[in-house]
Motif scaffolding. Sequence first.
Motif, PDB file in Angstrom:
ATOM      1  N   ILE A  41     -38.478   7.745  82.350  1.00 30.77           N
ATOM      2  CA  ILE A  41     -37.706   6.572  82.772  1.00 30.77           C
ATOM      3  C   ILE A  41     -36.307   6.997  83.207  1.00 30.77           C
ATOM      4  O   ILE A  41     -35.805   6.549  84.246  1.00 30.77           O
ATOM      5  CB  ILE A  41     -37.654   5.520  81.645  1.00 30.77           C
ATOM      6  CG1 ILE A  41     -39.063   5.000  81.347  1.00 30.77           C
ATOM      7  CG2 ILE A  41     -36.722   4.369  82.028  1.00 30.77           C
ATOM      8  CD1 ILE A  41     -39.171   4.178  80.069  1.00 30.77           C
ATOM      9  N   LEU A  42     -35.677   7.871  82.437  1.00 29.64           N
ATOM     10  CA  LEU A  42     -34.334   8.344  82.794  1.00 29.64           C
ATOM     11  C   LEU A  42     -34.343   9.089  84.127  1.00 29.64           C
ATOM     12  O   LEU A  42     -33.419   8.948  84.940  1.00 29.64           O
ATOM     13  CB  LEU A  42     -33.777   9.238  81.686  1.00 29.64           C
ATOM     14  CG  LEU A  42     -33.471   8.529  80.369  1.00 29.64           C
ATOM     15  CD1 LEU A  42     -33.132   9.543  79.291  1.00 29.64           C
ATOM     16  CD2 LEU A  42     -32.359   7.508  80.539  1.00 29.64           C
ATOM     17  N   GLY A  46     -32.212   8.124  87.523  1.00 25.63           N
ATOM     18  CA  GLY A  46     -31.422   9.077  88.304  1.00 25.63           C
ATOM     19  C   GLY A  46     -31.822   9.083  89.770  1.00 25.63           C
ATOM     20  O   GLY A  46     -30.962   9.080  90.664  1.00 25.63           O
ATOM     21  N   GLU A  47     -33.119   9.080  90.026  1.00 22.34           N
ATOM     22  CA  GLU A  47     -33.611   9.048  91.408  1.00 22.34           C
ATOM     23  C   GLU A  47     -33.155   7.781  92.118  1.00 22.34           C
ATOM     24  O   GLU A  47     -32.699   7.830  93.269  1.00 22.34           O
ATOM     25  CB  GLU A  47     -35.141   9.102  91.431  1.00 22.34           C
ATOM     26  CG  GLU A  47     -35.741  10.423  91.044  1.00 22.34           C
ATOM     27  CD  GLU A  47     -37.263  10.341  90.933  1.00 22.34           C
ATOM     28  OE1 GLU A  47     -37.876   9.390  91.470  1.00 22.34           O
ATOM     29  OE2 GLU A  47     -37.843  11.242  90.295  1.00 22.34           O
ATOM     30  N   GLU A  48     -33.302   6.659  91.428  1.00 24.35           N
ATOM     31  CA  GLU A  48     -32.943   5.382  92.050  1.00 24.35           C
ATOM     32  C   GLU A  48     -31.438   5.284  92.280  1.00 24.35           C
ATOM     33  O   GLU A  48     -30.998   4.730  93.294  1.00 24.35           O
ATOM     34  CB  GLU A  48     -33.443   4.212  91.202  1.00 24.35           C
ATOM     35  CG  GLU A  48     -34.951   4.152  91.033  1.00 24.35           C
ATOM     36  CD  GLU A  48     -35.740   4.082  92.331  1.00 24.35           C
ATOM     37  OE1 GLU A  48     -35.177   3.720  93.387  1.00 24.35           O
ATOM     38  OE2 GLU A  48     -36.946   4.396  92.299  1.00 24.35           O
ATOM     39  N   ALA A  49     -30.636   5.829  91.368  1.00 18.77           N
ATOM     40  CA  ALA A  49     -29.180   5.819  91.556  1.00 18.77           C
ATOM     41  C   ALA A  49     -28.811   6.622  92.805  1.00 18.77           C
ATOM     42  O   ALA A  49     -27.971   6.189  93.608  1.00 18.77           O
ATOM     43  CB  ALA A  49     -28.479   6.375  90.325  1.00 18.77           C
ATOM     44  N   ALA A  50     -29.453   7.766  92.974  1.00 19.01           N
ATOM     45  CA  ALA A  50     -29.198   8.576  94.172  1.00 19.01           C
ATOM     46  C   ALA A  50     -29.609   7.817  95.428  1.00 19.01           C
ATOM     47  O   ALA A  50     -28.905   7.862  96.454  1.00 19.01           O
ATOM     48  CB  ALA A  50     -29.946   9.901  94.072  1.00 19.01           C
ATOM     49  N   GLU A  51     -30.718   7.101  95.358  1.00 15.37           N
ATOM     50  CA  GLU A  51     -31.180   6.336  96.519  1.00 15.37           C
ATOM     51  C   GLU A  51     -30.230   5.190  96.849  1.00 15.37           C
ATOM     52  O   GLU A  51     -30.045   4.853  98.022  1.00 15.37           O
ATOM     53  CB  GLU A  51     -32.603   5.847  96.293  1.00 15.37           C
ATOM     54  CG  GLU A  51     -33.608   6.989  96.333  1.00 15.37           C
ATOM     55  CD  GLU A  51     -35.025   6.570  96.016  1.00 15.37           C
ATOM     56  OE1 GLU A  51     -35.310   5.353  95.961  1.00 15.37           O
ATOM     57  OE2 GLU A  51     -35.864   7.472  95.817  1.00 15.37           O
ATOM     58  N   ALA A  67     -32.295  -3.064  93.686  1.00 11.65           N
ATOM     59  CA  ALA A  67     -33.312  -3.734  92.876  1.00 11.65           C
ATOM     60  C   ALA A  67     -34.143  -2.711  92.105  1.00 11.65           C
ATOM     61  O   ALA A  67     -34.457  -2.918  90.922  1.00 11.65           O
ATOM     62  CB  ALA A  67     -34.210  -4.606  93.752  1.00 11.65           C
ATOM     63  N   ASP A  68     -34.485  -1.603  92.748  1.00 12.09           N
ATOM     64  CA  ASP A  68     -35.234  -0.542  92.057  1.00 12.09           C
ATOM     65  C   ASP A  68     -34.429   0.030  90.896  1.00 12.09           C
ATOM     66  O   ASP A  68     -34.963   0.263  89.805  1.00 12.09           O
ATOM     67  CB  ASP A  68     -35.595   0.589  93.025  1.00 12.09           C
ATOM     68  CG  ASP A  68     -36.707   0.223  93.985  1.00 12.09           C
ATOM     69  OD1 ASP A  68     -37.420  -0.770  93.737  1.00 12.09           O
ATOM     70  OD2 ASP A  68     -36.868   0.949  94.991  1.00 12.09           O
ATOM     71  N   LEU A  69     -33.142   0.252  91.117  1.00  7.91           N
ATOM     72  CA  LEU A  69     -32.284   0.797  90.061  1.00  7.91           C
ATOM     73  C   LEU A  69     -32.169  -0.181  88.891  1.00  7.91           C
ATOM     74  O   LEU A  69     -32.294   0.210  87.722  1.00  7.91           O
ATOM     75  CB  LEU A  69     -30.895   1.126  90.618  1.00  7.91           C
ATOM     76  CG  LEU A  69     -29.868   1.642  89.616  1.00  7.91           C
ATOM     77  CD1 LEU A  69     -30.355   2.901  88.914  1.00  7.91           C
ATOM     78  CD2 LEU A  69     -28.536   1.887  90.316  1.00  7.91           C
ATOM     79  N   ILE A  70     -31.960  -1.438  89.200  1.00 10.23           N
ATOM     80  CA  ILE A  70     -31.850  -2.454  88.146  1.00 10.23           C
ATOM     81  C   ILE A  70     -33.176  -2.579  87.401  1.00 10.23           C
ATOM     82  O   ILE A  70     -33.203  -2.661  86.167  1.00 10.23           O
ATOM     83  CB  ILE A  70     -31.387  -3.797  88.741  1.00 10.23           C
ATOM     84  CG1 ILE A  70     -29.942  -3.661  89.229  1.00 10.23           C
ATOM     85  CG2 ILE A  70     -31.528  -4.926  87.723  1.00 10.23           C
ATOM     86  CD1 ILE A  70     -29.473  -4.790  90.123  1.00 10.23           C
ATOM     87  N   THR A  73     -33.555   0.304  85.066  1.00  8.17           N
ATOM     88  CA  THR A  73     -32.601   0.171  83.963  1.00  8.17           C
ATOM     89  C   THR A  73     -33.107  -0.864  82.961  1.00  8.17           C
ATOM     90  O   THR A  73     -33.044  -0.642  81.742  1.00  8.17           O
ATOM     91  CB  THR A  73     -31.208  -0.205  84.496  1.00  8.17           C
ATOM     92  OG1 THR A  73     -30.774   0.813  85.416  1.00  8.17           O
ATOM     93  CG2 THR A  73     -30.203  -0.334  83.368  1.00  8.17           C
ATOM     94  N   LEU A  74     -33.630  -1.974  83.460  1.00  4.84           N
ATOM     95  CA  LEU A  74     -34.229  -2.971  82.567  1.00  4.84           C
ATOM     96  C   LEU A  74     -35.422  -2.374  81.825  1.00  4.84           C
ATOM     97  O   LEU A  74     -35.611  -2.626  80.629  1.00  4.84           O
ATOM     98  CB  LEU A  74     -34.659  -4.213  83.351  1.00  4.84           C
ATOM     99  CG  LEU A  74     -33.545  -5.063  83.950  1.00  4.84           C
ATOM    100  CD1 LEU A  74     -34.143  -6.204  84.773  1.00  4.84           C
ATOM    101  CD2 LEU A  74     -32.608  -5.599  82.882  1.00  4.84           C
TER     102      LEU A  74
END
Length: 96
Positions: A41-42, A46-51, A67-70, A73-74
């Motif tokens: 999950i982590l 990280g991937e989504e934050a970079a995206e 939306a993917d990052l949120i 995170t959820l």
Amino acid sequence: MVDEGILREVYRVLEDRRDRPIDSYTSRLMRDDDKMAEDKILEKIGEEAAEVIIASKNDENLVEEAADLIFHTLLLLVYKGVPLDSLLEEFAARRK
């Protein structure tokens, strides 16, 4: 316009996938296999934050990537057993 209740709905679905796993992306992500579930999950966060960063710089798909990052995170909060209300209370406390 979509109601803010969508976050609660998504959270409930994630909790359900954790508590009653089915053959779904989120259920698989929360299960241990070669890597610990939390690490997986982590890694996704990280991937989504970079995206999100790339999308912002390129002025494209920012909403989708956010939306993917949120979502991930959820997913982490659900995996760790953090109630959604704890997150919402933290936001409210910062509003002052």
